[in-house]
Design a protein around this motif. Structure first.
Motif, PDB file in Angstrom:
ATOM      1  N   SER A 112      53.547  13.337  56.991  1.00 43.40           N
ATOM      2  CA  SER A 112      52.538  13.618  55.575  1.00 43.40           C
ATOM      3  C   SER A 112      53.497  14.655  54.730  1.00 43.40           C
ATOM      4  O   SER A 112      53.634  14.463  53.370  1.00 43.40           O
ATOM      5  CB  SER A 112      51.273  14.091  55.864  1.00 43.40           C
ATOM      6  OG  SER A 112      51.172  15.368  56.701  1.00 43.40           O
ATOM      7  N   LYS A 113      53.965  15.731  55.341  1.00 39.07           N
ATOM      8  CA  LYS A 113      54.525  16.759  54.540  1.00 39.07           C
ATOM      9  C   LYS A 113      55.757  16.379  53.881  1.00 39.07           C
ATOM     10  O   LYS A 113      56.183  16.690  52.696  1.00 39.07           O
ATOM     11  CB  LYS A 113      54.877  17.925  55.516  1.00 39.07           C
ATOM     12  CG  LYS A 113      55.104  19.158  54.665  1.00 39.07           C
ATOM     13  CD  LYS A 113      55.346  20.209  55.678  1.00 39.07           C
ATOM     14  CE  LYS A 113      55.570  21.578  55.082  1.00 39.07           C
ATOM     15  NZ  LYS A 113      55.515  22.816  55.975  1.00 39.07           N
ATOM     16  N   PRO A 116      55.812  13.083  50.127  1.00 32.71           N
ATOM     17  CA  PRO A 116      56.192  13.310  48.718  1.00 32.71           C
ATOM     18  C   PRO A 116      57.459  13.692  48.351  1.00 32.71           C
ATOM     19  O   PRO A 116      57.701  13.240  47.197  1.00 32.71           O
ATOM     20  CB  PRO A 116      55.037  14.520  48.432  1.00 32.71           C
ATOM     21  CG  PRO A 116      54.086  14.650  49.645  1.00 32.71           C
ATOM     22  CD  PRO A 116      54.817  14.122  50.843  1.00 32.71           C
ATOM     23  N   ARG A 117      58.272  14.359  49.299  1.00 34.46           N
ATOM     24  CA  ARG A 117      59.575  14.755  48.962  1.00 34.46           C
ATOM     25  C   ARG A 117      60.458  13.295  49.069  1.00 34.46           C
ATOM     26  O   ARG A 117      61.310  13.374  48.222  1.00 34.46           O
ATOM     27  CB  ARG A 117      59.931  15.778  49.892  1.00 34.46           C
ATOM     28  CG  ARG A 117      59.847  17.218  49.731  1.00 34.46           C
ATOM     29  CD  ARG A 117      58.586  17.439  49.843  1.00 34.46           C
ATOM     30  NE  ARG A 117      58.197  18.899  49.650  1.00 34.46           N
ATOM     31  CZ  ARG A 117      56.941  19.692  49.707  1.00 34.46           C
ATOM     32  NH1 ARG A 117      55.882  18.885  50.155  1.00 34.46           N
ATOM     33  NH2 ARG A 117      56.616  20.856  49.377  1.00 34.46           N
ATOM     34  N   LEU A 200      52.370   9.339  43.963  1.00 34.22           N
ATOM     35  CA  LEU A 200      52.381  10.957  43.427  1.00 34.22           C
ATOM     36  C   LEU A 200      51.594  10.960  42.504  1.00 34.22           C
ATOM     37  O   LEU A 200      51.959  10.089  41.290  1.00 34.22           O
ATOM     38  CB  LEU A 200      53.591  11.278  43.153  1.00 34.22           C
ATOM     39  CG  LEU A 200      54.455  11.987  44.276  1.00 34.22           C
ATOM     40  CD1 LEU A 200      55.735  12.429  43.843  1.00 34.22           C
ATOM     41  CD2 LEU A 200      53.703  13.327  44.930  1.00 34.22           C
ATOM     42  N   PHE A 203      46.775  16.131  40.519  1.00 34.67           N
ATOM     43  CA  PHE A 203      45.580  16.400  41.297  1.00 34.67           C
ATOM     44  C   PHE A 203      44.418  15.835  40.762  1.00 34.67           C
ATOM     45  O   PHE A 203      43.293  15.522  41.081  1.00 34.67           O
ATOM     46  CB  PHE A 203      45.466  17.675  41.916  1.00 34.67           C
ATOM     47  CG  PHE A 203      44.113  18.207  42.751  1.00 34.67           C
ATOM     48  CD1 PHE A 203      44.488  17.628  43.974  1.00 34.67           C
ATOM     49  CD2 PHE A 203      43.430  18.887  42.382  1.00 34.67           C
ATOM     50  CE1 PHE A 203      43.190  17.740  44.932  1.00 34.67           C
ATOM     51  CE2 PHE A 203      42.385  19.271  43.308  1.00 34.67           C
ATOM     52  CZ  PHE A 203      42.167  18.748  44.561  1.00 34.67           C
ATOM     53  N   LEU A 206      42.860  12.309  40.915  1.00 37.02           N
ATOM     54  CA  LEU A 206      42.291  11.905  41.781  1.00 37.02           C
ATOM     55  C   LEU A 206      40.817  11.656  41.852  1.00 37.02           C
ATOM     56  O   LEU A 206      40.130  12.511  41.145  1.00 37.02           O
ATOM     57  CB  LEU A 206      42.385  12.807  43.152  1.00 37.02           C
ATOM     58  CG  LEU A 206      43.936  13.144  43.711  1.00 37.02           C
ATOM     59  CD1 LEU A 206      43.781  13.929  44.987  1.00 37.02           C
ATOM     60  CD2 LEU A 206      44.471  11.900  44.048  1.00 37.02           C
ATOM     61  N   ASP A 223      49.000  20.079  39.633  1.00 35.48           N
ATOM     62  CA  ASP A 223      49.935  19.795  40.701  1.00 35.48           C
ATOM     63  C   ASP A 223      50.095  18.175  41.165  1.00 35.48           C
ATOM     64  O   ASP A 223      48.891  17.651  41.004  1.00 35.48           O
ATOM     65  CB  ASP A 223      49.324  20.552  42.067  1.00 35.48           C
ATOM     66  CG  ASP A 223      49.859  22.111  41.892  1.00 35.48           C
ATOM     67  OD1 ASP A 223      50.490  22.307  41.081  1.00 35.48           O
ATOM     68  OD2 ASP A 223      49.454  22.834  42.655  1.00 35.48           O
ATOM     69  N   LEU A 224      51.258  18.104  41.438  1.00 39.22           N
ATOM     70  CA  LEU A 224      51.626  16.491  41.702  1.00 39.22           C
ATOM     71  C   LEU A 224      50.929  16.583  43.335  1.00 39.22           C
ATOM     72  O   LEU A 224      51.288  17.479  43.912  1.00 39.22           O
ATOM     73  CB  LEU A 224      52.839  16.045  41.831  1.00 39.22           C
ATOM     74  CG  LEU A 224      53.425  15.844  40.569  1.00 39.22           C
ATOM     75  CD1 LEU A 224      54.904  15.641  40.375  1.00 39.22           C
ATOM     76  CD2 LEU A 224      52.531  14.597  39.996  1.00 39.22           C
ATOM     77  N   VAL A 225      50.174  15.543  43.520  1.00 38.12           N
ATOM     78  CA  VAL A 225      49.542  15.439  45.178  1.00 38.12           C
ATOM     79  C   VAL A 225      49.965  14.078  45.569  1.00 38.12           C
ATOM     80  O   VAL A 225      49.879  13.279  44.820  1.00 38.12           O
ATOM     81  CB  VAL A 225      48.272  16.100  45.229  1.00 38.12           C
ATOM     82  CG1 VAL A 225      48.067  17.286  44.859  1.00 38.12           C
ATOM     83  CG2 VAL A 225      47.466  14.835  44.511  1.00 38.12           C
ATOM     84  N   MET A 226      49.943  13.947  46.972  1.00 36.10           N
ATOM     85  CA  MET A 226      49.860  12.363  47.574  1.00 36.10           C
ATOM     86  C   MET A 226      48.477  12.524  48.494  1.00 36.10           C
ATOM     87  O   MET A 226      48.470  13.488  49.076  1.00 36.10           O
ATOM     88  CB  MET A 226      51.237  12.250  48.377  1.00 36.10           C
ATOM     89  CG  MET A 226      51.392  10.957  48.763  1.00 36.10           C
ATOM     90  SD  MET A 226      52.902  10.681  49.523  1.00 36.10           S
ATOM     91  CE  MET A 226      53.815  10.085  47.972  1.00 36.10           C
ATOM     92  N   ARG A 227      47.646  11.411  48.219  1.00 36.94           N
ATOM     93  CA  ARG A 227      46.656  11.240  49.225  1.00 36.94           C
ATOM     94  C   ARG A 227      47.105  10.442  50.562  1.00 36.94           C
ATOM     95  O   ARG A 227      47.937   9.743  50.459  1.00 36.94           O
ATOM     96  CB  ARG A 227      45.650  10.478  48.607  1.00 36.94           C
ATOM     97  CG  ARG A 227      44.319  11.015  48.461  1.00 36.94           C
ATOM     98  CD  ARG A 227      43.272  10.148  48.092  1.00 36.94           C
ATOM     99  NE  ARG A 227      42.424  10.049  49.025  1.00 36.94           N
ATOM    100  CZ  ARG A 227      41.104  10.797  48.890  1.00 36.94           C
ATOM    101  NH1 ARG A 227      40.979  11.270  47.736  1.00 36.94           N
ATOM    102  NH2 ARG A 227      40.558  10.616  49.743  1.00 36.94           N
ATOM    103  N   TYR A 228      46.728  11.212  51.562  1.00 33.77           N
ATOM    104  CA  TYR A 228      47.263  10.688  52.858  1.00 33.77           C
ATOM    105  C   TYR A 228      46.077  10.260  53.748  1.00 33.77           C
ATOM    106  O   TYR A 228      45.165  11.078  53.739  1.00 33.77           O
ATOM    107  CB  TYR A 228      47.827  11.798  53.558  1.00 33.77           C
ATOM    108  CG  TYR A 228      48.321  11.530  55.012  1.00 33.77           C
ATOM    109  CD1 TYR A 228      49.167  10.358  55.577  1.00 33.77           C
ATOM    110  CD2 TYR A 228      47.817  12.354  56.043  1.00 33.77           C
ATOM    111  CE1 TYR A 228      49.509  10.427  56.844  1.00 33.77           C
ATOM    112  CE2 TYR A 228      47.688  11.889  57.481  1.00 33.77           C
ATOM    113  CZ  TYR A 228      48.930  10.914  57.793  1.00 33.77           C
ATOM    114  OH  TYR A 228      49.253  10.609  59.026  1.00 33.77           O
ATOM    115  N   ASN A 229      45.894   9.123  54.115  1.00 39.40           N
ATOM    116  CA  ASN A 229      44.618   8.424  54.720  1.00 39.40           C
ATOM    117  C   ASN A 229      45.217   7.811  56.024  1.00 39.40           C
ATOM    118  O   ASN A 229      45.557   6.577  56.160  1.00 39.40           O
ATOM    119  CB  ASN A 229      44.138   7.283  53.977  1.00 39.40           C
ATOM    120  CG  ASN A 229      43.028   7.822  53.342  1.00 39.40           C
ATOM    121  OD1 ASN A 229      42.101   8.684  53.870  1.00 39.40           O
ATOM    122  ND2 ASN A 229      42.481   7.270  52.194  1.00 39.40           N
TER     123      ASN A 229
END
Ligand code: SF4
Lengths: 234, 552
Positions: A112-113, A116-117, A200, A203, A206, A223-229
């Protein structure tokens, strides 16, 4: 992307086949569009020939992104080096910057970390770009699929053109995958996206739910975020 | 930062002497299979550890294991000594279930910093007086502690992609003269050997502040092992911790721990095969370290990198003959190995001998091109200096410790396998710099070759009807409830330890991996602060980390 709409994971192989076939029949799909093609756009005759030529060129000289993630990258290094020597197939120039690369081999588990990268790195590559998923981890999460932190396959994040199965695949297998990709590129084919990738996004965009409310203090709306499910992925 | 120096003491402590030393700090006793355990109150950690370090010679905090029970949390400090690895003691610190707070050991052992951050991240114990208690492996916005009991894996998470900020920017507001630059190295960068992110603050070309940011390859290895059965399912995972061909060394870590836990014997013949395979793995791992080091130092992609891959290919061919796989061997079984040497055996021996015969020439080549190369010398001699006492405080082991003159090798100090009966030496260099670490690796290749050669001689003459590769091991292994053990082997990068607590089922209740790279990487800021950026990169290369093992 929201958690409640089911991701359209296409299990029906005929459907995938159709989309690929369509892409093949209609010749080019828009991932191949380039400035040059636009410039030559007025003359259809030259355009077809030129496209063909360009595709052949593309397939015959691929710049790979030097990108290592996990165990598979060791076998990837062996593929570049003596004995297997990927360079023989016109695909052995590893570039350290994504801005100079056309192909990214994803050699390992995505967590997960890192997701996004990785998306960022992919976004930085110029079009047209191609993706080779190396190893079981990029197909499904591989041996680590059950892990709380593991993204179940590279296709959750970016579209993948060729999957090379194995844990790790032998260098020979990777070379075969690369050769197949070159063949497809030369024919002007690319794979359709079968899984809706994680995006991406800002926030603030969302969908509001419990977790978003909880994190509202910590993350800025821009902030750019990615949801992780973990549970929702296929 | 200064490091507290332990006082000199005489070794060998009986459990009773330790109990006397700790005195009224002890509130209970436990018996771990490897060491006596002493239960202490959560606010006396510093006191207890300091006494043990200064007065009993326990100067190596090998690992910190945290776990959650039905009624409490627990941190276990596994202590041992650099001088005598067989001296071990576990300090057990229970913490309240509702409000798990425990004192940080960071004051006594620097290495506790990261170990405790990991315990906080994954289990949820908070450490008082910890300098910087943040998540270390998971993204900072993660919700919940995944190895805790109440964690719900199905809950969604949000992971931000943040621009990292210059941590020194605030300080500079007052004083406009100096200006620092903030530089992100990684997580996608060729010199970081994988997905490591280093936050660096530069003043000109000098490093003022450097912080490794890890967790980009945290694949939940501990959870995977906790969900797998002892007998067969766990064994494939160790291959993937240190994946630079060091598979058999890692498998041995698990095999050793589980065999001791379940009281399984290993036939002598299998031990020799194990020893041979493990040393071949070590050679392959060190070759890659050499090749990538040259790549880091002077961008040598054409000669040395290719040479090292060539030699690795040779080793991998041998290992493939032996195990059936190039990289992820899955060759050890509890109680032995999965199959005997390949037939025809003569061919296998010949192939291995050929490799060993060519090795001196190959190594000479490396020496010509690397160690006697002036560029490399200028870049590595006296850069990245790691004094032995600092290395010890950070729990550094393996070639990193031996490059700082610490004579410590688990193979010799806490013998296992067949090492005791063979003739080989522990290599140390006391330059403490990048060059010494390189030299140690190169000389270790020679030592490994010696070991492999002796193993082959033994195997060749082994009587045919005594080739017993596996002892009788029950189909399911269920160690008694609440048995605890911590055992280590010498991996390619250093001391690779495993803690297992059984819960009466056929899967471990807690499985904790002590990764040598995790501790070694922690020394990077010590070596790099004040040096130039390229020297920091050289130091990182000389640590020879592998992210699969750092993050697990
Ligand atoms: S597919 Fe196997 S070898 Fe490749 S990265 Fe995943 S676990 Fe490692």
């Amino acid at each position: 992307m929201s958690s409640d709409n089911q991701q359209p994971f296409v299990t029906d192989s005929s459907k995938v086949g159709t989309e690929t076939r369509e892409a093949r029949l209609s010749g080019q799909d828009n991932r191949f569009n380039s400035r040059l093609r636009e410039a030559f756009g007025s003359s259809p005759f030259i355009l077809t020939k030129f496209d063909k030529f360009m595709n052949w060129v593309r397939g015959s000289s691929m710049f790979m992104l030097q990108f290592g993630i996990a165990c598979c990258s060791i076998e990837m290094m062996h593929t570049y080096a003596v004995k297997h020597d990927l360079d023989r197939f016109g695909a052995g120039v590893p570039r350290a910057s994504p801005r100079q690369a056309d192909v990214i081999i994803i050699p390992g588990t995505i967590v997960s970390k890192f997701a996004p990268r990785m998306k960022r790195v992919y976004d930085q590559m110029p079009e047209p770009k191609f993706v080779i998923g190396m190893g079981s981890c990029t197909i499904s999460g591989g041996p680590f699929q059950e892990g709380y932190n593991v993204v179940k396959g590279a296709e959750e994040v970016i579209p993948v053109d060729i999957h090379v199965p194995g844990c790790p695949p032998r260098p020979e297998a990777l070379i075969y995958g690369v050769a197949k990709l070159q063949e497809r590129i030369a024919n002007g084919e690319s794979s359709p996206v079968t899984v809706k990738p994680y995006e991406l996004e800002e926030f603030g965009d969302l969908e509001r739910d419990e977790i978003v409310d909880q994190l509202a203090q910590e993350i800025d709306v821009e902030d750019l975020v990615m949801r992780y499910n973990w549970a929702d992925s296929p | 930062m200064s490091v507290e120096l332990p006082a000199d003491t005489d070794a060998v402590q009986t459990p009773e002497e330790i109990a006397d030393l700790l005195g009224d700090l002890v509130i209970g006793r436990e018996e771990h299979l490897n060491a006596p355990g002493f239960v202490i109150k959560p606010d006396t950690v510093v006191d207890a550890l300091r006494r043990l370090r200064d007065q009993a010679g326990f100067d190596h905090l090998s690992c910190v294991t945290a776990e959650e029970y039905e009624d409490r949390y627990e941190s276990i400090y596994h202590l041992t000594s650099y001088d005598d690895r067989t001296q071990e003691v576990s300090i057990v610190v229970p913490a309240d279930k509702e409000n798990p707070v425990s004192q940080s050991a960071n004051e006594v052992f620097r290495t506790a910093d990261w170990h405790e951050r990991e315990a906080y991240d994954l289990i949820g114990i908070e450490y008082d007086d910890h300098p910087d208690l943040r998540r270390i492996l998971l993204p900072e916005t993660w919700q919940g502690h995944p190895l805790g009991q109440s964690y719900d894996q199905d809950q969604p998470q949000v992971v931000p992609l943040r621009e990292h900020q210059n941590p020194l920017l605030e300080d500079q507001k007052a004083d406009n003269d100096s200006e620092t630059m903030y530089l992100n190295i990684g997580p996608h960068h060729p010199a970081t050997h994988g997905v490591l992110h280093i936050k660096t603050v530069l003043d000109g070309e000098q490093v003022v502040d450097l912080e490794p940011d890890i967790g980009y390859l945290h694949r939940c290895e501990e959870q995977m092992c906790q969900n797998s059965t002892y007998r067969y399912q766990i064994m494939p995972y160790p291959d993937r911790w240190d994946y630079i061909s060091a598979g058999l060394l890692n498998e041995w870590a698990y095999a050793r721990t589980a065999e001791e836990l379940a009281d399984i014997e290993v036939p002598e013949y299998a031990q020799i095969i194990r020893t041979m395979g493990a040393e071949l793995c070590r050679m392959a791992a060190h070759f890659l370290a050499l090749g990538t080091f040259a790549l880091d130092i002077y961008g040598d992609f054409t000669a040395l990198f290719m040479y090292s891959i060539r030699d690795r290919e040779k080793v991998q061919n041998i290992l493939e003959e032996l195990t059936g796989q190039r990289l992820m061997f899955n060759y050890f079984r509890l109680g032995g190995v999965v199959w005997d040497l390949p037939e025809p055996r003569e061919e296998f021996f010949e192939m291995t001998r050929d490799f060993l015969d060519d090795l001196p020439t190959a190594l000479e080549e490396y020496h010509d091109m690397m160690t006697s190369n002036e560029i490399l010398q200028v870049r590595t001699v006296d850069t990245g200096v790691l004094p032995p006492e600092v290395a010890k405080s950070y729990g550094a082991t393996g070639p990193v410790a031996r490059g700082s003159g610490i004579d410590y090798d688990v193979r010799r100090d806490d013998p296992y396998g067949y090492y005791e009966n063979l003739d080989w030496d522990v290599v140390t260099e006391d330059g403490c710099d990048n060059f010494s670490r390189l030299l140690v690796r190169m000389r270790e290749v020679e030592e490994s070759a010696k070991i492999v050669e002796q193993c082959i001689d033994l195997l060749e003459d082994w009587p045919e009807d005594e080739r017993n590769i596996q002892s009788n091991v029950p189909r399911t292994i269920k160690p008694d409830d609440d048995t605890e053990i911590y055992k280590a082997v010498e991996g390619a990068k250093g001391e690779l330890g495993i803690y297992i607590r059984s819960d009466g089922t056929e899967k471990p209740g807690r499985f904790k991996i002590r990764s040598p790279c995790f501790s070694n990487l922690q020394t990077l800021p010590e070596m790099s602060n004040g040096e130039y950026v390229p020297d920091a990169i050289a130091s990182l290369g000389s640590l020879d980390i592998v992210l699969g093992e750092v993050d697990r």
